[in-house]
Design a protein around this motif. Structure first.
Motif, short mmCIF file in Angstrom:
data_model
loop_
_atom_site.label_atom_id
_atom_site.label_comp_id
_atom_site.label_asym_id
_atom_site.label_seq_id
_atom_site.Cartn_x
_atom_site.Cartn_y
_atom_site.Cartn_z
N ASN A 274 0.87 -1.19 0.00
CA ASN A 274 0.00 0.00 0.00
C ASN A 274 0.90 1.23 0.00
O ASN A 274 1.10 1.87 1.03
N PRO A 275 1.46 1.59 -1.16
CA PRO A 275 2.50 2.62 -1.20
C PRO A 275 2.02 4.02 -0.84
O PRO A 275 2.78 4.80 -0.25
N ASN A 276 0.80 4.36 -1.19
CA ASN A 276 0.27 5.69 -0.87
C ASN A 276 -1.25 5.65 -0.92
O ASN A 276 -1.85 4.61 -1.19
N ARG A 277 -1.86 6.80 -0.64
CA ARG A 277 -3.32 6.84 -0.55
C ARG A 277 -4.01 6.68 -1.89
O ARG A 277 -5.19 6.30 -1.94
N ARG A 278 -3.32 6.93 -2.99
CA ARG A 278 -3.98 6.98 -4.29
C ARG A 278 -3.68 5.77 -5.17
O ARG A 278 -4.41 5.52 -6.12
N GLN A 279 -2.62 5.06 -4.89
CA GLN A 279 -2.20 3.98 -5.78
C GLN A 279 -2.21 2.64 -5.05
O GLN A 279 -1.86 2.55 -3.88
N THR A 280 -2.59 1.60 -5.79
CA THR A 280 -2.42 0.24 -5.31
C THR A 280 -1.00 -0.22 -5.62
O THR A 280 -0.24 0.46 -6.32
N SER A 281 -0.63 -1.38 -5.10
CA SER A 281 0.70 -1.90 -5.39
C SER A 281 0.86 -2.17 -6.88
O SER A 281 1.95 -1.97 -7.44
N TYR A 282 -0.21 -2.62 -7.55
CA TYR A 282 -0.13 -2.88 -8.99
C TYR A 282 0.17 -1.60 -9.76
O TYR A 282 1.06 -1.57 -10.61
N GLU A 283 -0.57 -0.54 -9.46
CA GLU A 283 -0.35 0.73 -10.16
C GLU A 283 1.04 1.28 -9.88
O GLU A 283 1.72 1.78 -10.79
N PHE A 284 1.47 1.18 -8.64
CA PHE A 284 2.78 1.72 -8.27
C PHE A 284 3.90 0.97 -8.98
O PHE A 284 4.82 1.59 -9.54
N LEU A 285 3.85 -0.36 -8.97
CA LEU A 285 4.89 -1.15 -9.63
C LEU A 285 4.85 -0.97 -11.14
O LEU A 285 5.90 -0.95 -11.79
#
Length: 440
Positions: free
Chosen positions: A93-104
């Protein structure tokens, strides 16, 4: 004339405007690195080339969809998964707006396009990293320099305000080899600039050709001359009106000895088939993406596609995964015995027949249990009985003679009989079927 004066106001700007040539595309292009064929190459423009877009999507989506975890080394053979480790929670859960999939996916896309991934680290009062917020790695937005051995990041937001961060505040992953020891190498802007420029030029030429109805241009020759420039313009307007729109492919009448001379490509040449194929293959080589992954199936067969899919994991994804894994271990994990790892098992699985044959070999020779196989297939185990490992009875240490083999076989039988008796006694004198099979 300097660059500032060229694009500034006043008399210099008017002079620059007057010297612009409408036949030169560079006056109508956006910013970007210039290539040898004088085509501006930028990340945004390169994404409009279908093969480049597919390569970037293939890399980012395959990595983003992988399972990952933090593990602690217990000894040389054992490890323990740490689902509650801070780095694991942060990447999940990298941040409030992105999921791990979106972040990676953004991480891999930045590495594959810009050659750099940058994320601002947000700390809590105790000094722990609680958020990761992506920083646009475009050199036009984010500048990286070094002062007295310490990197500094200066980024400009959408409102035009500059923000400066120190090395400890930014998670930076550069793609090797490094330029000036700070920034990574962009496959698009650096290594592949010329190939990308040719792809952009080819796409632009095709767009212009088909925008003009795919009709090759003609030159009109005549024995005499027009009386004035207005007569020439009027004739060209009439010629376009006669040969375009609803009047396409209808006869035209030429007078005064005029003769049309075709100046263009044949229908076969206009398709750019061979040029596009070779160029597309060159572009896939920039990221070592197998051609079938981006829809190039000319030389694909069932057998070589399966091997290329395995090579895609081992030769294409593995370097990127290791780059990310080691960066996580260095910047987000403090313990020396804890490491971060992606699970690529799902990508390495072959067809079901080959996979089950491999499971059977592992089960037969004793390094896989029933529960091990079920876990690999994402199925639930069958309980404690599924953790039992088996091996052939005729397996003995190397160098054991006939007498030793007989003793080992007799000892194995004795152990099985003793095990059967013990478990039967515990079961109230009723032997269970699986125990009888085990003793046999």
């Amino acid at each position: 004339m300097g660059l500032f004066n060229l694009f500034g106001g006043g008399r210099d700007a008017a002079m620059a405007e007057a010297t612009r040539d409408a036949g030169e595309d560079r006056w109508f292009e956006g910013g970007g690195a210039r290539s040898e064929i004088d085509v501006a190459v930028s990340i945004e423009r390169a994404r409009k080339v279908p093969v480049i877009r597919d390569c970037l999507h293939t890399l980012s989506e395959n990595v983003a969809g992988l399972q990952f975890g933090c593990f602690q080394r217990l000894d040389e053979r054992r490890r323990r998964r740490l689902d509650q480790h801070p780095a694991m929670r942060l990447l999940s859960n990298p941040n409030r707006r992105q999921t791990s999939y979106e972040f990676l996916a953004c991480m891999v896309d930045d590495l594959a396009s810009h050659g750099d991934f940058m994320a601002r680290m947000i700390f809590d009062a105790a000094g722990n990293v609680v958020e990761l917020r992506r920083i646009n790695p475009d050199p036009a937005v984010t500048h990286v320099d070094e002062v007295e051995g310490v990197k500094r990041f200066t980024t400009r937001d959408a409102r035009g305000q500059d923000h400066r961060y120190l090395e400890e505040e930014v998670w930076h992953i550069p793609l090797p080899p490094l330029k000036d020891g700070l920034r990574g190498t962009s496959p698009i802007l650096d290594d592949g600039r010329e190939a990308v420029a040719v792809a952009i030029a080819l796409q632009r030429y095709a767009n212009i050709l088909f925008k003009n109805d795919g009709t090759p241009p003609y030159a009109i020759t005549m024995d005499g001359n027009f009386k004035g420039a207005d007569d020439k313009k009027n004739f060209l307007k009439a010629w376009r009106r006669w040969t375009s729109g609803k009047n396409r492919h209808t006869p035209a009448v030429l007078e005064y000895g005029m003769k049309p001379t075709r100046m263009g490509l044949t229908a076969e040449e206009a398709q750019f088939l061979e040029t596009r194929k070779e160029l597309w293959l060159d572009l896939t080589r920039l990221w070592r993406v197998p051609p079938h992954k981006v829809g190039i199936m000319d030389k694909a067969t069932f057998s070589n596609i399966e091997h290329q899919a395995l090579e895609f994991v081992t030769d294409t994804l593995r370097p990127v995964l290791e780059l990310i894994e080691r960066s996580v271990a260095k910047f987000l994990i403090e313990e020396d015995d804890v490491f971060f790892e992606f699970n690529v098992e799902s990508l390495l699985r072959g067809d079901i027949k080959t996979r089950f044959e491999a499971y059977a070999l592992g089960r037969q020779w004793g390094w896989l249990s029933v529960n091990d196989v079920l876990r690999m297939e994402n199925l639930n185990g069958i309980g404690a009985a599924g953790d039992r490992y088996v091996e052939p009875l005729n397996m003995v240490p190397v160098g054991t003679g006939p007498g030793g083999r007989e003793r080992d076989e007799r000892a194995a039988i004795d152990r099985s009989i003793a095990f059967l008796r013990e478990t039967t006694a515990r079961n109230g004198g009723r032997p269970r079927l699986e125990l009888v099979k085990h003793a046999a």
